[in-house]
Design a protein around this motif. Structure first.
Motif, short mmCIF file in Angstrom:
data_model
loop_
_atom_site.label_atom_id
_atom_site.label_comp_id
_atom_site.label_asym_id
_atom_site.label_seq_id
_atom_site.Cartn_x
_atom_site.Cartn_y
_atom_site.Cartn_z
N HIS A 118 86.80 -22.23 -37.37
CA HIS A 118 86.89 -21.92 -35.94
C HIS A 118 86.49 -20.47 -35.64
CE1 HIS A 118 88.36 -23.16 -31.97
NE2 HIS A 118 88.69 -21.88 -31.80
N ALA A 119 87.01 -19.54 -36.42
CA ALA A 119 86.75 -18.13 -36.15
C ALA A 119 85.27 -17.79 -36.28
CB ALA A 119 87.58 -17.27 -37.10
N PHE A 120 84.61 -18.34 -37.30
CA PHE A 120 83.18 -18.09 -37.50
C PHE A 120 82.38 -18.65 -36.32
CE2 PHE A 120 79.22 -19.40 -40.04
CZ PHE A 120 78.59 -18.18 -39.81
N PRO A 143 67.76 -27.29 -29.25
CA PRO A 143 68.34 -28.31 -30.11
C PRO A 143 67.59 -28.42 -31.43
CG PRO A 143 67.01 -29.36 -28.45
CD PRO A 143 67.05 -27.89 -28.10
N GLY A 144 68.31 -28.94 -32.44
CA GLY A 144 67.71 -29.07 -33.75
C GLY A 144 68.17 -30.34 -34.43
N HIS A 145 68.06 -30.36 -35.75
CA HIS A 145 68.34 -31.58 -36.51
C HIS A 145 69.60 -31.50 -37.36
CE1 HIS A 145 64.08 -32.01 -35.46
NE2 HIS A 145 64.29 -33.31 -35.56
N VAL A 146 70.34 -30.41 -37.23
CA VAL A 146 71.62 -30.29 -37.94
C VAL A 146 72.73 -30.18 -36.90
CG1 VAL A 146 73.04 -28.85 -39.45
CG2 VAL A 146 70.62 -29.20 -39.99
N SER A 147 73.59 -31.19 -36.87
CA SER A 147 74.71 -31.19 -35.93
C SER A 147 75.80 -30.26 -36.45
CB SER A 147 75.28 -32.60 -35.78
OG SER A 147 74.32 -33.46 -35.21
N VAL A 148 76.24 -29.34 -35.61
CA VAL A 148 77.28 -28.39 -35.97
C VAL A 148 78.63 -28.90 -35.49
CG1 VAL A 148 78.14 -26.04 -35.65
CG2 VAL A 148 75.67 -26.45 -35.88
N LEU A 149 79.61 -28.86 -36.39
CA LEU A 149 80.98 -29.23 -36.07
C LEU A 149 81.87 -27.99 -36.16
CD1 LEU A 149 81.27 -32.41 -38.34
CD2 LEU A 149 80.44 -32.29 -35.98
N ILE A 150 82.81 -27.86 -35.24
CA ILE A 150 83.73 -26.72 -35.24
C ILE A 150 85.12 -27.21 -35.61
CG2 ILE A 150 84.75 -24.84 -33.91
CD1 ILE A 150 82.35 -24.99 -32.02
N ALA A 151 85.66 -26.68 -36.69
CA ALA A 151 87.02 -27.03 -37.09
C ALA A 151 88.01 -26.48 -36.09
CB ALA A 151 87.32 -26.49 -38.48
N SER A 152 89.12 -27.18 -35.92
CA SER A 152 90.16 -26.71 -35.00
C SER A 152 90.73 -25.38 -35.49
CB SER A 152 91.27 -27.74 -34.86
OG SER A 152 91.91 -27.95 -36.09
N GLU A 153 91.24 -24.60 -34.57
CA GLU A 153 91.73 -23.26 -34.91
C GLU A 153 92.86 -23.31 -35.92
OE1 GLU A 153 92.73 -19.08 -32.59
OE2 GLU A 153 92.70 -20.97 -31.49
N ARG A 168 94.46 -30.74 -36.42
CA ARG A 168 93.58 -31.91 -36.43
C ARG A 168 93.36 -32.32 -37.87
NH1 ARG A 168 87.99 -33.16 -36.33
NH2 ARG A 168 87.41 -34.75 -34.80
N LEU A 169 93.31 -33.63 -38.12
CA LEU A 169 93.22 -34.11 -39.49
C LEU A 169 91.89 -34.81 -39.75
CD1 LEU A 169 96.84 -35.53 -39.90
CD2 LEU A 169 95.97 -33.26 -40.52
N GLY A 170 90.80 -34.16 -39.32
CA GLY A 170 89.48 -34.73 -39.51
C GLY A 170 88.79 -34.21 -40.76
N HIS A 171 87.69 -34.84 -41.11
CA HIS A 171 86.90 -34.37 -42.25
C HIS A 171 86.40 -32.94 -42.03
CE1 HIS A 171 86.53 -38.76 -43.12
NE2 HIS A 171 86.63 -38.32 -44.35
N THR A 172 86.18 -32.60 -40.76
CA THR A 172 85.75 -31.23 -40.45
C THR A 172 86.78 -30.22 -40.96
OG1 THR A 172 84.67 -32.05 -38.44
CG2 THR A 172 85.04 -29.68 -38.59
N GLU A 173 88.03 -30.44 -40.57
CA GLU A 173 89.10 -29.53 -40.96
C GLU A 173 89.40 -29.61 -42.46
OE1 GLU A 173 89.04 -29.94 -36.77
OE2 GLU A 173 89.25 -31.53 -38.27
N MET A 174 89.46 -30.82 -42.99
CA MET A 174 89.79 -30.99 -44.40
C MET A 174 88.76 -30.34 -45.31
SD MET A 174 91.28 -34.87 -44.63
CE MET A 174 92.83 -35.32 -43.82
N SER A 175 87.48 -30.53 -44.99
CA SER A 175 86.44 -29.96 -45.85
C SER A 175 86.42 -28.44 -45.78
CB SER A 175 85.07 -30.53 -45.46
OG SER A 175 84.70 -30.17 -44.14
N LEU A 195 85.31 -20.19 -51.21
CA LEU A 195 83.91 -20.27 -50.78
C LEU A 195 83.81 -19.98 -49.28
CD1 LEU A 195 83.02 -23.58 -52.65
CD2 LEU A 195 82.53 -21.24 -53.41
N SER A 196 82.59 -19.87 -48.80
CA SER A 196 82.41 -19.75 -47.35
C SER A 196 83.00 -20.98 -46.68
CB SER A 196 80.92 -19.65 -47.01
OG SER A 196 80.32 -18.55 -47.65
N PRO A 197 83.72 -20.83 -45.58
CA PRO A 197 84.32 -21.98 -44.90
C PRO A 197 83.28 -22.74 -44.07
CG PRO A 197 84.85 -20.00 -43.70
CD PRO A 197 84.08 -19.56 -44.92
#
Length: 226
Positions: A59-61, A147-157, A163-170, A179-181
């Motif tokens: 989220h911060a990044f 727009p481009g071809h890589v969809s960006v997802l933002i993890a919850s703060e 939130r218990l999604g793959h975004t946050e878990m990964s 590693l870089s988040p």
């Protein structure tokens, strides 16, 4: 597989399979750290997983880069009329708002969609995270296009506390690995059932390919304890 084995695999630049849980999407994603993503990773996700290949940011990044959730961008846009705004998704059937932001290409890509181009876009985002320059937003705006071809997802703060999604878990796993988040994730689909690949089939794939399979519920328990 244990959490330690999962983290070790990420630190080697290898895949892990991550199940979010039976009470949510009940999907398994292929995950690799963006620090190490290569065209080979993207090709394998495309061929063996088959879902949408996305880039997850902490989220911060994302906020440092001036990125916002797509539902907020559309809701606040004066170019989207009130009738059209009714299309904007609230909560998805699995209980959360989607974590999608904009889609991007790195400026050095050509079409942006090839395995090589997408790997470049995603690895450059991890590289930007590690850039010591404090004005990352200026670098982002000059180096990436939308727009481009890589969809960006933002993890919850709050990550897994929110939130218990793959975004946050990964992103949480990458953080634990030092590693870089920033992670690359892709849902595993089943060409026989035309749905999500079952946990049992994913475990079989993991065993055949020597890839750690990790249950997200264990990660949630770990996060609560630590």
């Amino acid at each position: 597989m244990s959490l330690e084995e999962t983290i070790t695999s990420l630190k080697r630049g290898d895949f892990v399979l991550l199940h979010d849980g039976n009470t949510r999407e009940n999907e398994v994603d292929m995950v690799v750290a963006a620090d190490f993503v290569t065209p080979e990773h993207v090709a394998r996700m495309r061929q063996d997983a088959g879902g949408l290949i996305c880039l997850s940011l902490n989220h911060a990044f994302a906020k440092n880069l001036g990125l916002n959730y797509m539902h907020d961008i559309l809701s606040n846009s004066q170019n989207v009329d009130a009738e059209s705004k009714k299309m904007i998704i609230g909560k998805a059937p699995y209980g959360d708002r989607p974590s999608f932001s904009i889609s991007i290409n790195h400026q050095s890509t050509y079409t942006g969609v090839t395995d090589r181009d997408r790997a470049l876009t995603m690895s450059e985002m991890a590289r930007l995270y590690k850039n010591p320059n404090e004005n990352k937003k200026e670098i982002f705006n000059s180096s990436f296009k939308t727009p481009g071809h890589v969809s960006v997802l933002i993890a919850s703060e709050g990550l897994l506390s929110s939130r218990l999604g793959h975004t946050e878990m990964s992103v949480y796993l990458a953080t634990l690995a030092g590693l870089s988040p920033v992670t690359v994730i892709c849902e595993m689909l089943d060409s026989e059932t035309y749905g999500a690949l079952s946990a049992e089939k994913a475990k079989k794939y993991a065993k055949q390919n020597a890839i750690p399979y990790f249950d997200g519920s264990k990660l949630v328990e770990y996060a609560k304890e630590h």
